[in-house]
Write an enzyme that holds these catalytic residues in place. Structure first.
Site, PDB file in Angstrom:
ATOM      1  N   LYS A 480      -5.934  37.295 -16.869  1.00  0.00           N
ATOM      2  CA  LYS A 480      -6.036  37.129 -15.415  1.00  0.00           C
ATOM      3  C   LYS A 480      -7.300  36.349 -15.080  1.00  0.00           C
ATOM      4  O   LYS A 480      -8.175  36.152 -15.921  1.00  0.00           O
ATOM      5  CB  LYS A 480      -6.057  38.489 -14.724  1.00  0.00           C
ATOM      6  CG  LYS A 480      -7.206  39.393 -15.157  1.00  0.00           C
ATOM      7  CD  LYS A 480      -7.145  40.745 -14.480  1.00  0.00           C
ATOM      8  CE  LYS A 480      -8.319  41.617 -14.912  1.00  0.00           C
ATOM      9  NZ  LYS A 480      -8.351  42.904 -14.217  1.00  0.00           N
ATOM     10  N   TYR A 708     -32.481  21.073  -0.003  1.00  0.00           N
ATOM     11  CA  TYR A 708     -32.259  21.587   1.344  1.00  0.00           C
ATOM     12  C   TYR A 708     -33.263  22.684   1.679  1.00  0.00           C
ATOM     13  O   TYR A 708     -33.610  23.518   0.849  1.00  0.00           O
ATOM     14  CB  TYR A 708     -30.843  22.156   1.477  1.00  0.00           C
ATOM     15  CG  TYR A 708     -29.768  21.103   1.528  1.00  0.00           C
ATOM     16  CD1 TYR A 708     -29.722  20.173   2.572  1.00  0.00           C
ATOM     17  CD2 TYR A 708     -28.784  21.048   0.545  1.00  0.00           C
ATOM     18  CE1 TYR A 708     -28.729  19.209   2.616  1.00  0.00           C
ATOM     19  CE2 TYR A 708     -27.774  20.093   0.579  1.00  0.00           C
ATOM     20  CZ  TYR A 708     -27.763  19.180   1.617  1.00  0.00           C
ATOM     21  OH  TYR A 708     -26.779  18.226   1.665  1.00  0.00           O
TER      22      TYR A 708
END
Length: 815
Positions: A480, A708
């Site tokens: 999964k 940033y």
């Protein structure tokens, strides 16, 4: 300290070292290392002494021609005529210090590495085994292998390979084997020998002083040569005088006659090469005193895997399989077999260079190539080289093209006269044809960041966990969440090839995708929804049923389902996880519903989740869960009237609770090399390596800021800042910002500076040698994924599963 070759005494402190190093890039412990300055084709070993000295290495073996030893005041040098010979001599001396150690040495044209790895897997439970790393079987590899021997070892398993005459005696002296194993004889390196007989005789020198010799008696050349040896012969084969005579071999069963007794073994594969490899292992185990019952139990866990193959995404929706290691018939068959494992429904294309084997009769050689093309359903053939051009008529593939040189092939691709689309391409060429330059053109050009998945490590880890299981315990592997980041399809194909019993996925569409890509292994869906029952029914997927509402929804679906085949389901019992599953007080309601639909369903399994299997403080809680699970499953089986598969252990539980294996265990994060208990971590290998590259380098002055929010501040001194091609959109968490995260650049740690951006991150490489395009390791062997998880206070699962699907996955196999 300086010694000349005439004064060398291997008993001195100089030779007291843990590691012998020939490749400066592999340095791990400088103070425990001796560097042998071997000369390569392009560089002399002495070129690396300064760098190694600066890193802390103080012991060097050099030739008499080296004149700069005086520069390294703290170093010790051994001077000799031939550094390779000295490497072999010191390891021969080292081996003689452990004369009583039994050593199995393996030679042959093919399968040395896989037989060695299989024997290690089969025998490791009973012996402390030292073995050749990877395919270390050469004049250099064998000494490095033997140097590993220490007093703790109780068995050695070493490969020995030769490429020309007069090589084997050196290896025999170094290994000093007590048991010899001759796998087979084939055409590899034929050009260096006058005949197969000469090659068998040369390889046979390994066994001159062996007490016992093991081989297949059906190989007449090998049998003839081995009969001249003094050692005790332990053989197998159809020959009536074989020690283990094969009476019958059908599908996965083999009937063996030993003296006056008959024994049946189950072999978990049917191809001839793997069967031969398995029988070598059977014979070794028989010789070591194992019962046939034990041999059968252990051999049944094995499966072979091709090596040195790399799978990548190609241009125009193609799949590219690269194999540039060698190019003979045996190697071609292995590569085609690997291609066959990848069961996507794509036409198969073979790009093949001239085979570099044999001296004569190219017609016969390429007729065999054509037979392989037919056997493996090759629909398009592209041949490169002078011999293939002359042998075009022997290749009967309808769609075929030929080029005299690799350059001509590359030009055709560049000009667009040779086009590839929606096909699986095997690129198989000898090294001199430089097929890696073709691969560059055919590989899909996407993100510079990539996740490398080592399928050898996957198999190693699978085999390790299997070694902890009882013979009849099944194994389910969870694929999964993109197989914990590693990719569902490719991982599932490898696991299917190695005969895992079940696969586990999270959602029905994941299971459907696997089915559509050729996966036939039983699949359990852990979080199904009622609207997917029809889909799961069509694709033979087993839903987890975890509450009454879902079971009643299944009852409603089955009331309108005309399919007479019972719908296979698995039940989840909640014994203390308190997430999903039936509670103990819901058992009567569960049984009443099951009874109403008993003719429509088949309960194949029942399971529970342990809430704290990875922490010893929860041991009693886990044991209480296990006890409750046993009680509930006993009631279930009494109600059903038949037995079901019972499973409660995850990766952590497999290690901590061996008595609770029941019928099956579920392997997840452990397959990927993470042992969350930290009890068996050394037995696992890292599977995934996340890499990117340096995109730009800037020199920044004090006071300037990076990224940033201007969070990365250059203080006091100028800094060298690199921008790398990975960001939070790739799965590199923003929590790694501002020095929390670190990456590896050319072997050194570089901290993140400023905030992690969406597609890029800036790192501080001040004081490091680095250039644009250099590789950057985010996690892998050099920086374990567990360390990243610790840095941001999470778990390895999150790090692995966060790797974005836009990051290219590269699958490879080594020796």
């Amino acid at each position: 300290m300086t010694q000349s070759s005439t004064q060398i005494d291997f008993n001195t402190d100089f030779w007291n070292a843990k590691y012998l190093l020939i490749d400066s890039r592999l340095l791990t412990a400088p103070s425990q290392t001796i560097f042998f300055a071997l000369n390569g084709r392009k560089r002399e070993g002495t070129d690396f002494i300064e760098d190694l000295y600066n890193k802390g290495v103080r012991k060097f073996v050099v030739t008499d021609a080296f004149e700069h030893g005086y520069k390294y005041k703290e170093a010790s040098f051994i001077y000799c005529d031939d550094t390779l010979k000295k490497l072999q001599e010191v390891t021969t001396f080292h081996r003689q210090k452990f004369k009583s150690l039994p050593v199995i040495s393996i030679t042959g044209s093919n399968a040395k590495t896989i037989v060695k790895e299989w024997l290690y897997t089969l025998l490791d439970a009973d012996y402390n085994v030292v073995k050749s790393p990877k395919s270390y079987n050469s004049q250099i590899g064998v000494p490095l292998s033997v140097w590993q021997i220490n007093k703790k070892h109780t068995l050695g398993i070493f490969e020995a390979g030769i490429s020309q005459p007069n090589e084997m005696k050196n290896l025999a002296d170094i290994i000093s084997p007590t048991i010899g194993l001759f796998t087979n004889i084939g055409s590899a390196h034929d050009k260096q020998f006058d005949s197969l007989e000469q090659k068998v005789k040369e390889k046979g020198l390994l066994f001159d002083h062996c007490k016992d010799i093991i081989y297949c008696k059906d190989h007449e050349l090998i049998d003839h040569e081995m009969q001249l040896k003094n050692g005790n012969k332990i053989t197998w084969g159809k020959a009536t005088d074989a020690t283990l005579q094969i009476i019958e071999h059908t599908a996965h069963k083999v009937l063996i006659k030993e003296k006056s007794n008959s024994h049946e073994l189950t072999i978990p594969f049917s191809d001839a090469a793997s069967f031969e490899n398995a029988m070598h292992c059977v014979t070794v185990m028989y010789h070591l005193g194992y019962s046939f019952e034990e041999i059968d139990a252990r051999i049944n866990r094995l499966k072979s895997i091709p090596m040195r193959l790399e799978r990548k995404e190609g241009i125009n929706n193609t799949v590219l399989i690269n194999d540039f290691y060698n190019n003979d018939l045996g190697g071609l068959q292995i590569a085609l077999g690997f291609m066959g494992q990848n069961q996507e429904q794509l036409p198969r294309t073979l790009i093949l260079s001239d085979l570099l084997q044999g001296k004569d009769n190219n017609d016969a050689l390429y007729q065999k190539v054509n037979e392989l093309c037919e056997e493996y359903d090759i629909q398009r053939f592209i041949g490169i080289g002078e011999h293939l051009n002359k042998s075009q008529n022997n290749i009967k593939v309808e769609n075929k093209e030929f080029y005299k040189t690799t350059a001509a092939l590359r030009n055709a691709i560049k000009k667009g006269t040779l086009v590839f689309s929606k096909e699986m391409i095997l690129l198989k060429g000898a090294r001199k044809f430089e097929f890696e330059k073709v691969a560059v053109l055919l590989q899909r050009k996407i993100h510079s960041t990539q996740l490398e998945i080592n399928l050898d490590a996957v198999v190693h880890n699978l085999m390790f966990y299997r070694s902890l299981l009882k013979p009849k315990t099944k194994i389910m592997v969870m694929v999964k969440a993109l197989g914990y980041g590693s990719g569902k399809h490719e991982l599932a194909h490898t696991l299917q090839y190695h005969l895992v019993d079940y696969l586990g996925v999270a959602f029905a569409d994941e299971g459907v995708e696997l089915r559509e890509n050729g996966i036939r292994t039983p699949i359990m869906v852990l979080t199904p929804s009622p609207d997917s029952f029809e889909t799961m029914r069509m694709h033979d997927l087993e839903p987890e049923i975890y509450n009454i509402e879902m079971l009643q929804a299944l009852e409603d679906y089955l009331s309108e389902d005309a399919n007479e085949k019972p719908f296979a389901i698995q039940l989840n019992f909640d014994t203390g996880m308190h997430r999903l599953g039936f509670n103990e007080d819901e058992m009567d309601l569960l049984f009443n519903t099951l009874n109403r639909i008993k003719n429509k369903i088949k309960v194949t399994g029942v399971f529970t989740h342990l809430a704290g299997a990875d922490e010893d403080i929860h041991d009693q809680y886990s044991k209480n869960q296990i006890a409750l699970f046993k009680k509930m499953t006993k009631q279930l089986e009494a109600q059903l009237g038949y037995s079901v598969i019972k499973h409660c252990l995850n990766s952590a539980g497999i290690v901590r609770y061996p008595d609770a294996q029941m019928n099956m265990v579920r392997l997840g994060i452990g397959l990927h090399g993470v042992e969350v208990n930290d009890l068996k971590q050394e037995d696992l290998q890292p599977v995934s390596t996340l890499k990117t590259v340096i995109a730009q380098i800037k020199h920044m002055k004090p006071g300037e800021t990076v990224g940033y929010g201007r969070k990365g501040v250059v203080e006091q001194k100028e800094k060298k800042i690199a921008t790398i091609g990975i960001g939070y959109a790739d799965g590199f968490n923003r929590k790694f910002s501002n020095g929390i995260g670190k990456v590896i650049v050319n072997g050194k740690q570089a901290p993140v500076i400023g905030n992690v951006c969406m597609d890029m991150t800036m790192i501080d490489i001040t004081g490091m040698k680095a250039e644009v395009g250099d590789e950057v390791v985010i996690f892998g062997k050099e920086r374990p994924i567990t360390q990243l998880a610790k840095d941001i206070e999470t778990i390895p699962y999150e790090i692995l599963t966060s790797v974005s699907s836009r990051v290219k996955r590269v699958y490879y196999m080594e020796g």
